[in-house]
Design an enzyme around this catalytic site. Structure first.
Site, short mmCIF file in Angstrom:
data_model
loop_
_atom_site.label_atom_id
_atom_site.label_comp_id
_atom_site.label_asym_id
_atom_site.label_seq_id
_atom_site.Cartn_x
_atom_site.Cartn_y
_atom_site.Cartn_z
N HIS A 483 0.81 -1.31 -0.11
CA HIS A 483 -0.15 0.19 0.01
C HIS A 483 0.87 1.30 0.19
O HIS A 483 0.81 2.22 -0.79
CB HIS A 483 -0.88 0.13 1.13
CG HIS A 483 -1.91 1.11 1.21
ND1 HIS A 483 -3.15 0.76 1.01
CD2 HIS A 483 -1.51 2.38 1.77
CE1 HIS A 483 -3.76 2.22 1.08
NE2 HIS A 483 -2.84 3.30 1.55
N GLU A 484 1.99 1.10 0.83
CA GLU A 484 2.78 2.43 0.84
C GLU A 484 3.59 2.61 -0.32
O GLU A 484 3.76 3.62 -0.58
CB GLU A 484 3.56 2.56 2.36
CG GLU A 484 2.72 2.30 3.45
CD GLU A 484 1.59 3.31 3.80
OE1 GLU A 484 1.79 4.47 3.16
OE2 GLU A 484 0.67 2.95 4.42
N HIS A 487 1.93 4.27 -2.92
CA HIS A 487 1.72 5.83 -2.86
C HIS A 487 2.88 6.70 -3.50
O HIS A 487 2.95 8.05 -3.95
CB HIS A 487 2.05 6.44 -1.51
CG HIS A 487 0.50 6.07 -0.86
ND1 HIS A 487 -0.55 6.75 -1.29
CD2 HIS A 487 0.00 5.47 0.28
CE1 HIS A 487 -1.65 6.58 -0.39
NE2 HIS A 487 -1.09 5.70 0.59
N GLU A 506 -5.48 7.57 -1.71
CA GLU A 506 -5.98 6.34 -1.23
C GLU A 506 -6.43 5.16 -1.78
O GLU A 506 -6.40 4.17 -1.52
CB GLU A 506 -6.62 6.89 0.13
CG GLU A 506 -5.79 7.71 1.08
CD GLU A 506 -4.65 7.13 1.46
OE1 GLU A 506 -4.27 5.95 1.66
OE2 GLU A 506 -3.82 7.97 2.07
#
Length: 753
Positions: A483-484, A487, A506
Site C-alpha cells: 500500500h505504501e 503511494h 488512497e
C-alpha cells in the site's frame, strides 16, 4: 484574542498567497535539541512571482493592484475564522508580532515564547485586518503570506545573494551599482536565473542554493504571526516582482507543536518525527501548504552523535562530525513536491542488515518493463516542470528494485530481519512489474514508535510503518508495505490538485496493494481472483458499517463538486473538513475509491485497465491532477464504454459526488459471498456455531467432541470468520478458548485485535 478553530466543525485554512509568489526551493539549517524538545534554526526561501500575478502584470500596474485589493478582501473574510485583536492587547498566546522589526541599536524584546517584537515599532499599529489600510501602513505594500502555526518566529531578513562569490554568472550585466533599487532588482534576477536552471545542472544549482543561503542579510523585513499564517512585507514594496526573492527566517518550534511528536521509541530512547498531522508541516517550518506550491528542498540537521536523522531525500546521508558529540546530516530533493510531503525522523534508530542473500533480483539487477509500448512512451517528453526525472533515465527505467534500507529501534531488529527485510524487494519488484519506473531513486523504511496512529505513511524516499505490522507472519506486513509503495506513484509522483480528493491517493493505493501483493506472492490467476474477492467482501462490510455510523457529508469523495480545484484570487483556500477529528479515523476515501477502481477494472478488463494505469502514470507523473483527468483519459482509451453509458458525469453522480453506498456497488455486494474462499469460511462458521450450541447444551461438563476438526484459514479468511461469529448473540467461554487454541489468535497480526 484569537479564538481557536473548533476541530469538530471547521475546515483547514491554506493561507499562502501562492498566486502572487511561489516558493521554488527551501534551504533548512536546523538543530534538534531533545532536552528542550525544540527544533530551531534558519530556513531560506527562494521565490518566484506567481502565475496569476504574471498574467495581471501584462495588463499594467492597475490590473496588478486590483489583485492585491482582492487579496485584502479575502484576508478580511478570513478574519471571521482567525481575527487578530489590537496590538495593545497582544498576548504571548496570540503569537502576533504586528509587523515587528528590530533595527540596529534597538532592544530585542522577545517574549517568553520567543516571539520577536519591538514595542516602539508595534505601538499604534492596528490588527492585521487593517494590513491594506493606508492609514496604518499603506495599501500599496505587498504581503507575502506563508502557512505557519505553533512556531516562534524570531527574525526575517532579505538575503544578499549578490554577495556570493562567483554569482556573476547568473546576471545579465556584470556591473553592480550602488543604487538600491537596481541592486534589489539584481538580487531578484540572480534568484530567477538560479531557480530556472536546466535540470542537467542540478548539482550546480544545489551548490549555489547553499552558498546563497549562507550569504549575509541586507535588511530585516517586517513580519506578523497569526494562528495560521506568517505575513512578511518590505516597506515601500508594492508588487511581488519587487519583493525580495530570497528571504531568511530564524525560528524555533514549540514542544506542543502539532507537526512533529516528541516521544520515546520501543527501546525507551527519545525520538521525534513527523507523524502525518492534519496541519501538515506548518508547525515544523514556515511554508506554502497548497498543493500547487511544488518546491524542492535541502536540509542540514545537527543533533547529538547518538541519534540518526532520516528524511525525505534522494541521497542516503552520511553524518559529518562538526564537534565532539555533534553530528550533521544533509539531505536534498530535486523533484518539486508539496511542502506537506517533507518528512523527518530523528532517533536512536538501528539499521537492519541482511544476513542472507534475497531470492529476488537485487538492486543491481534489471529487467524489461511490462511492454514495449510502455518503453516507447518514455521516449516522449514529460509533461511536468523540468527536473532530473527518472522516467527519462534509461537506467532508472530498467531498475526493478531500487536501493532500500530498514531502520528500527534496537528491540525490533530481529523481527524486522525475519519478516520485513525480505519482503521489501519482492514488493518493489511487484510494483515495478505493474506500473514501471520507480519515481524515486531509493527507499528507507522506518518502524516508528508505538504512538503512531496509523499502520503506515509514505513520503518521498521514506516509509513509516507501525510495529503492529510485524507480528503474525508476512500477510499484514506485506499488504501494508505494498500500500505504501503504491503511494510513490499515486499520492507523491502524482498528487491531488485539491486535497479534498483524497481518493486519488488512497483509493489507488488500496486497489494497487492487492495487485502488488498477489504478484509478490506469485499467485496464479485463480488464486489472485479468489483472494481479491475475499478482500472485496471484507472491505464491503467495513464500508457498510462506516456509512451507517458517520456523517453523510464526510462520505462524499468530491465534497467541493464542480468547485473542486478552485482557489481564491490570492491562491488561498480551505481544505473542507480538514480539521474534523473523526475524519482522521475514517476509511471512506480508501474504500469507495477502491471500489470505484475495481468496478472500472471489471468493466474494462484487468489487463487493459492496468495498461491504462501505466499510461496515466507516464503522462501525469510530476503533476497535480483532478478526478476528471484520470477518468477522461481512461474513457478515451475505451470508447466502447461511453457507448454503454459510462461517462465522467455518471461516475461523478454515482461515485464521487454522493454519500452512502454507490448504486453500482449495491448490486455487486452480494456476489462475493459465492466466492470459494468465502464459502469455505461459511462452512467453518457453521462448525463453530454447532460447537457452541453443543457446549451450551452440555453445560460445564467438557466433552472431547467439543473440539471438532477445523480447516486452516488464510489471514483474511480468519478475519471474516471472526466477524461472522461476532454477529452471534452468545459465544461460550469454552468456544472462545477453542478459537484461541485453534488459530493462535494472540500471535496474529493487528487485524485480529
Amino acid at each position: 484574542m484569537e479564538p481557536q478553530l473548533d476541530p469538530m466543525k471547521d475546515d483547514l485554512p491554506l493561507m499562502a498567497n501562492t498566486s502572487h509568489m511561489l516558493v521554488k526551493h527551501y534551504v533548512l539549517d536546523l538543530d534538534v535539541d531533545f532536552k528542550s524538545q525544540v527544533i530551531e534554526g534558519f530556513i531560506v526561501l527562494f521565490l518566484e512571482t506567481g502565475s496569476r500575478y504574471r498574467r495581471a502584470s501584462s495588463t499594467g500596474e492597475e490590473g496588478c493592484q486590483s489583485q492585491f485589493d482582492e487579496t485584502c478582501k479575502i484576508r478580511a473574510s478570513e478574519q471571521g475564522h482567525v481575527p487578530v485583536s489590537n496590538a495593545s492587547a497582544c498576548s504571548s498566546k496570540m503569537e502576533y508580532n504586528d509587523f515587528a522589526v528590530c533595527g540596529k541599536g534597538e532592544k530585542d524584546t522577545s517574549d517568553k515564547n520567543g516571539n520577536h517584537s519591538n514595542e516602539e515599532q508595534a505601538s499604534g499599529i492596528s490588527s492585521s485586518k487593517n494590513c491594506c489600510d493606508i492609514e496604518n501602513h499603506g495599501n500599496e505594500d505587498f504581503l507575502l503570506v506563508l502557512d505557519c502555526c505553533d512556531l516562534s518566529v524570531l527574525k526575517v531578513e532579505e538575503v544578499d545573494v549578490a554577495a556570493v562569490s562567483g554569482i556573476e554568472k547568473f546576471t545579465r550585466s556584470a556591473k553592480l551599482t550602488d543604487v538600491s533599487k537596481e541592486l534589489a532588482n539584481l538580487r531578484n534576477q540572480i534568484v530567477h536565473e538560479l531557480v530556472t536552471l536546466p535540470s542537467d545542472r542540478w548539482k550546480e544549482q544545489l551548490y549555489y542554493y547553499t552558498c546563497c543561503s549562507q550569504a549575509p542579510g541586507c535588511g530585516e523585513l517586517l513580519f506578523a504571526t497569526g494562528t495560521w499564517s506568517l505575513e512578511i512585507r518590505k516597506s515601500g514594496i508594492r508588487t511581488p516582482a519587487d519583493f525580495p526573492h530570497a528571504i531568511r527566517i530564524q525560528y524555533k518550534t514549540k514542544p506542543e507543536g502539532r507537526s512533529v511528536t516528541w516521544t520515546t521509541d520501543q527501546s525507551g530512547r527519545p525520538c521525534v518525527y513527523t507523524m502525518g498531522s492534519p496541519i501538515n508541516n506548518r508547525a515544523l517550518f514556515p511554508c506554502q501548504e497548497p498543493p500547487i506550491a511544488l518546491s524542492t528542498w535541502q536540509a542540514s540537521v545537527r543533533t547529538a552523535a547518538s541519534f540518526v536523522v532520516l528524511m525525505s531525500g534522494e541521497n542516503s546521508a552520511e553524518p559529518v562530525q562538526l564537534q565532539e558529540g555533534i553530528m550533521s546530516w544533509y539531505y536534498y530533493v530535486t523533484m518539486p513536491m508539496p511542502a506537506s510531503t517533507f518528512t523527518i525522523a530523528v532517533g536512536c534508530w538501528q539499521e537492519v542488515k541482511q544476513s542472507f542473500t534475497p531470492a529476488v533480483q537485487t538492486n543491481n539487477e534489471f529487467s524489461l518493463p511490462c511492454s514495449q509500448a510502455d518503453f516507447r512512451w518514455h521516449e516522449e517528453s514529460c509533461g511536468h516542470v523540468e527536473y532530473p526525472c527518472r522516467f527519462q533515465s534509461p537506467a532508472a527505467r530498467l531498475q526493478r528494485v531500487i536501493p532500500y534500507r530498514v531502520f528500527a529501534p534496537w528491540c525490533l531488529m530481529k523481527c524486522c530481519e525475519e519478516h520485513l527485510l525480505q519482503l521489501i524487494p519482492q514488493c518493489l519488484s511487484a510494483a515495478y512489474t505493474t506500473l514501471g519506473t520507480h519515481p524515486f531513486s531509493r527507499l528507507d523504511v522506518l518502524i516508528v514508535p508505538s504512538n503512531f496512529s496509523s499502520l503506515g505513511m509514505a513520503s518521498p524516499h521514506i516509509i513509516f510503518l507501525s510495529q503492529s505490522v510485524l507480528p503474525g507472519g508476512r500477510h499484514l506486513c506485506g499488504t501494508r508495505l505494498c500500500h505504501e509503495i503504491a503511494h510513490a506513484w499515486f499520492g507523491l509522483a502524482i498528487g491531488a490538485r485539491d486535497w479534498t480528493e483524497e481518493w486519488i491517493s488512497e483509493g489507488f493505493a488500496t486497489f494497487l496493494e492487492d495487485v502488488f501483493w498477489a504478484r509478490a506472492q506469485q499467485l496464479s490467476h485463480d488464486e489472485e481472483k479468489a483472494q481479491q474477492e475475499l478482500k472485496a467482501l471484507l472491505r464491503w462490510r467495513r464500508l457498510r458499517d462506516e456509512v451507517q455510523n458517520s456523517e453523510e457529508e464526510l462520505q462524499v469523495l468530491r465534497p467541493n463538486k464542480e468547485s473542486t480545484g478552485e482557489v481564491s484570487e490570492s491562491g488561498a483556500s480551505i481544505v473542507k473538513h480538514g480539521l474534523k477529528a473523526e475524519k482522521i479515523f475514517m476509511q471512506v476515501h480508501y474504500l469507495k475509491g477502491y471500489f470505484l477502481l475495481r468496478s472500472l477494472a471489471r468493466r474494462i478488463g484487468g489487463a487493459s485497465y492496468l495498461a491504462s494505469l501505466r499510461k496515466f502514470v507516464n503522462k501525469f507523473h510530476g503533476q497535480l491532477v483532478l478526478s476528471q483527468d484520470f477518468l477522461s483519459m481512461l474513457l478515451e482509451d475505451v470508447p466502447e464504454q461511453k457507448e454503454s453509458g459510462l461517462t465522467v458525469e455518471s461516475i461523478f453522480t454515482n461515485w464521487l459526488d454522493s454519500s452512502g453506498i454507490p448504486k453500482p456497488l449495491l448490486e455487486e455486494g452480494e456476489t462475493w459471498k459465492e466466492s470459494r474462499l468465502v464459502q469455505q469460511v461459511s462452512g467453518e462458521v457453521t462448525k463453530w456455531i454447532r460447537t457452541n450450541q453443543r457446549i451450551r447444551k452440555s453445560g460445564k461438563k467438557k466433552r472431547r467432541q467439543d473440539e471438532g476438526t477445523f480447516q486452516k484459514l488464510l489471514p483474511d479468511q480468519l478475519v471474516l470468520l471472526l466477524e461472522y461469529l461476532l454477529e452471534e448473540k452468545t459465544l461460550c467461554p469454552r468456544t472462545l478458548q477453542g478459537l484461541e487454541k485453534t488459530y493462535q489468535l494472540r500471535d496474529q497480526d493487528a487485524e485480529f485485535i
